[in-house]
Design an enzyme around this catalytic site. Sequence first.
Site, PDB file in Angstrom:
ATOM      1  CG  LEU A  35      -1.951  -1.091   1.347  1.00  0.00           C
ATOM      2  CD1 LEU A  35      -2.553  -1.101   2.755  1.00  0.00           C
ATOM      3  CD2 LEU A  35      -3.029  -0.898   0.283  1.00  0.00           C
ATOM      4  CB  SER A  36      -0.045   4.762  -0.793  1.00  0.00           C
ATOM      5  OG  SER A  36       0.526   6.033  -0.597  1.00  0.00           O
ATOM      6  N   GLY A  37       2.452   4.280   1.474  1.00  0.00           N
ATOM      7  CA  GLY A  37       2.868   4.533   2.857  1.00  0.00           C
ATOM      8  C   GLY A  37       3.295   3.288   3.620  1.00  0.00           C
ATOM      9  CB  SER A  38       3.298  -0.327   2.817  1.00  0.00           C
ATOM     10  OG  SER A  38       3.903  -0.307   1.543  1.00  0.00           O
ATOM     11  N   GLY A  39       5.987   1.613   3.146  1.00  0.00           N
ATOM     12  CA  GLY A  39       7.432   1.647   3.391  1.00  0.00           C
ATOM     13  C   GLY A  39       8.282   1.158   2.226  1.00  0.00           C
ATOM     14  CE  LYS A  40       4.801   0.911  -2.873  1.00  0.00           C
ATOM     15  NZ  LYS A  40       3.834   1.529  -1.934  1.00  0.00           N
ATOM     16  CB  SER A  41       9.956   4.893  -1.364  1.00  0.00           C
ATOM     17  OG  SER A  41       8.936   4.828  -2.300  1.00  0.00           O
ATOM     18  CB  SER A 108       2.763  -3.627  -8.447  1.00  0.00           C
ATOM     19  OG  SER A 108       3.647  -3.712  -7.361  1.00  0.00           O
TER      20      SER A 108
HETATM   21  N1  LIG Z   1      -5.427   6.690  -6.839  1.00  0.00           N
HETATM   22  C1  LIG Z   1      -4.218   6.427  -6.332  1.00  0.00           C
HETATM   23  N2  LIG Z   1      -3.945   5.215  -5.781  1.00  0.00           N
HETATM   24  C2  LIG Z   1      -2.733   4.954  -5.306  1.00  0.00           C
HETATM   25  N3  LIG Z   1      -1.683   5.844  -5.298  1.00  0.00           N
HETATM   26  C3  LIG Z   1      -1.909   7.071  -5.856  1.00  0.00           C
HETATM   27  C4  LIG Z   1      -3.172   7.405  -6.372  1.00  0.00           C
HETATM   28  N4  LIG Z   1      -3.095   8.683  -6.836  1.00  0.00           N
HETATM   29  C5  LIG Z   1      -1.841   9.105  -6.599  1.00  0.00           C
HETATM   30  N5  LIG Z   1      -1.131   8.151  -6.004  1.00  0.00           N
HETATM   31  C6  LIG Z   1       0.323   8.303  -5.712  1.00  0.00           C
HETATM   32  O1  LIG Z   1       0.980   7.505  -6.689  1.00  0.00           O
HETATM   33  C7  LIG Z   1       1.857   6.574  -6.084  1.00  0.00           C
HETATM   34  C8  LIG Z   1       1.599   5.164  -6.605  1.00  0.00           C
HETATM   35  O2  LIG Z   1       2.081   5.037  -7.906  1.00  0.00           O
HETATM   36  P1  LIG Z   1       2.450   3.610  -8.456  1.00  0.00           P
HETATM   37  O3  LIG Z   1       3.002   3.825  -9.821  1.00  0.00           O
HETATM   38  O4  LIG Z   1       3.292   2.901  -7.484  1.00  0.00           O
HETATM   39  O5  LIG Z   1       1.011   2.916  -8.528  1.00  0.00           O
HETATM   40  S1  LIG Z   1       0.596   1.575  -9.280  1.00  0.00           S
HETATM   41  O6  LIG Z   1       1.645   0.580  -9.043  1.00  0.00           O
HETATM   42  O7  LIG Z   1       0.461   1.847 -10.711  1.00  0.00           O
HETATM   43  O8  LIG Z   1      -0.693   1.170  -8.677  1.00  0.00           O
HETATM   44  C9  LIG Z   1       1.575   6.590  -4.609  1.00  0.00           C
HETATM   45  O9  LIG Z   1       2.863   6.653  -4.050  1.00  0.00           O
HETATM   46  P2  LIG Z   1       3.370   5.703  -2.874  1.00  0.00           P
HETATM   47  O10 LIG Z   1       2.813   6.362  -1.659  1.00  0.00           O
HETATM   48  O11 LIG Z   1       4.855   5.852  -2.979  1.00  0.00           O
HETATM   49  O12 LIG Z   1       2.948   4.299  -3.066  1.00  0.00           O
HETATM   50  C10 LIG Z   1       0.774   7.858  -4.353  1.00  0.00           C
HETATM   51  O13 LIG Z   1       1.629   8.862  -3.898  1.00  0.00           O
HETATM   52  N1  LIG Z   2       9.965   0.391  10.158  1.00  0.00           N
HETATM   53  C1  LIG Z   2       9.758   1.219   9.131  1.00  0.00           C
HETATM   54  N2  LIG Z   2      10.200   0.903   7.891  1.00  0.00           N
HETATM   55  C2  LIG Z   2       9.966   1.729   6.828  1.00  0.00           C
HETATM   56  N3  LIG Z   2       9.324   2.916   6.930  1.00  0.00           N
HETATM   57  C3  LIG Z   2       8.866   3.303   8.157  1.00  0.00           C
HETATM   58  C4  LIG Z   2       9.061   2.476   9.294  1.00  0.00           C
HETATM   59  N4  LIG Z   2       8.480   3.083  10.359  1.00  0.00           N
HETATM   60  C5  LIG Z   2       7.971   4.240   9.903  1.00  0.00           C
HETATM   61  N5  LIG Z   2       8.205   4.397   8.573  1.00  0.00           N
HETATM   62  C6  LIG Z   2       7.779   5.562   7.798  1.00  0.00           C
HETATM   63  O1  LIG Z   2       6.719   5.171   6.942  1.00  0.00           O
HETATM   64  C7  LIG Z   2       6.718   5.968   5.757  1.00  0.00           C
HETATM   65  C8  LIG Z   2       6.719   5.066   4.561  1.00  0.00           C
HETATM   66  O2  LIG Z   2       6.640   5.859   3.402  1.00  0.00           O
HETATM   67  P1  LIG Z   2       7.191   5.377   1.997  1.00  0.00           P
HETATM   68  O3  LIG Z   2       8.495   4.672   2.138  1.00  0.00           O
HETATM   69  O4  LIG Z   2       7.134   6.559   1.077  1.00  0.00           O
HETATM   70  O5  LIG Z   2       6.097   4.297   1.593  1.00  0.00           O
HETATM   71  P2  LIG Z   2       5.652   3.808   0.145  1.00  0.00           P
HETATM   72  O6  LIG Z   2       6.844   3.948  -0.761  1.00  0.00           O
HETATM   73  O7  LIG Z   2       5.254   2.384   0.359  1.00  0.00           O
HETATM   74  O8  LIG Z   2       4.510   4.676  -0.238  1.00  0.00           O
HETATM   75  C9  LIG Z   2       7.982   6.847   5.829  1.00  0.00           C
HETATM   76  O9  LIG Z   2       7.624   8.139   6.301  1.00  0.00           O
HETATM   77  C10 LIG Z   2       8.849   6.133   6.852  1.00  0.00           C
HETATM   78  O10 LIG Z   2       9.710   7.011   7.550  1.00  0.00           O
END
Ligand SMILES: Nc1ncnc2c1ncn2[C@@H]1O[C@H](COP(=O)(O)OS(=O)(=O)O)[C@@H](OP(=O)(O)O)[C@H]1O
Ligand SMILES: Nc1ncnc2c1ncn2[C@@H]1O[C@H](COP(=O)(O)OP(=O)(O)O)[C@@H](O)[C@H]1O
Length: 203
Positions: A35-41, A108
Amino acid sequence: MAKSENITWQTTKIDKAQRQARFGHKSAVLWFTGLSGSGKSTIAVEVEKYLFEHQINSYVLDGDNVRFGLNSNLGFSAEDRAENIRRIGEVSKLFVDAGIITLTAFISPYQEDRERVRKILDPDEFIEVFVDTPLEVCEQRDVKHLYEKARRGEIKGFTGIDAPYEAPEHPEITIDTSKQSLETSVQQIVSYLEKHHYIKIAD
Ligand SMILES: Nc1ncnc2c1ncn2[C@@H]1O[C@H](COP(=O)(O)OS(=O)(=O)O)[C@@H](OP(=O)(O)O)[C@H]1O
Ligand SMILES: Nc1ncnc2c1ncn2[C@@H]1O[C@H](COP(=O)(O)OP(=O)(O)O)[C@@H](O)[C@H]1O
């Protein structure tokens, strides 16, 4: 779907095995999904740094960044996400051919799209890393305030809110960042790469 005609595969004089031999490590894709914010990047960037510091060639392809350039014409419909992942899969394949450990950080969300990428690579070249952080935790972090907007209905089709996320069935690596530190996650991935003989970290 293919529109190109009259094309022939050009062979080269240096192959992947020769590049890997020169670099002293194998190449593969660490395919982060979650998920977005899960920690991938955050994790991918930290693993890249670790590998770089240990003389291993690596490169991060990140969802947000790639959508600024290569995939700037794509949105977030299921079709556009499939095309996003298809292109990244092809780019990853080129990076792997170049001998590089490639880390991709894309939500993804669809199993089928990820499996399609797995299939275009050799069997041991696709390492699926499921960043299995619960939605509640991702939403609480809300680094980019996107969950807030999605809950208010200002973003439609946001993954986990009103668009699906299909969890991997057999990921090679699973990480829950609500339970483990960033350092532990990095070590978990590096250990996997060492154990399966992709890399050898000098003592
Ligand atoms: N509708 C919607 N759903 C999910 N995410 C959204 C959406 N709109 C914008 N964003 C932002 O785009 C980032 C996800 O892009 P991705 O290329 O990883 O998405 S995907 O794999 O094609 O589903 C995602 O970044 P991450 O937080 O790094 O995952 C969001 O910041
Ligand atoms: N144990 C951990 N591992 C990775 N990220 C963490 C952890 N605990 C907190 N975080 C925070 O969670 C957020 C994850 O964001 P991000 O890496 O951008 O996620 P994604 O790429 O999946 O959207 C960051 O702000 C990061 O500092």
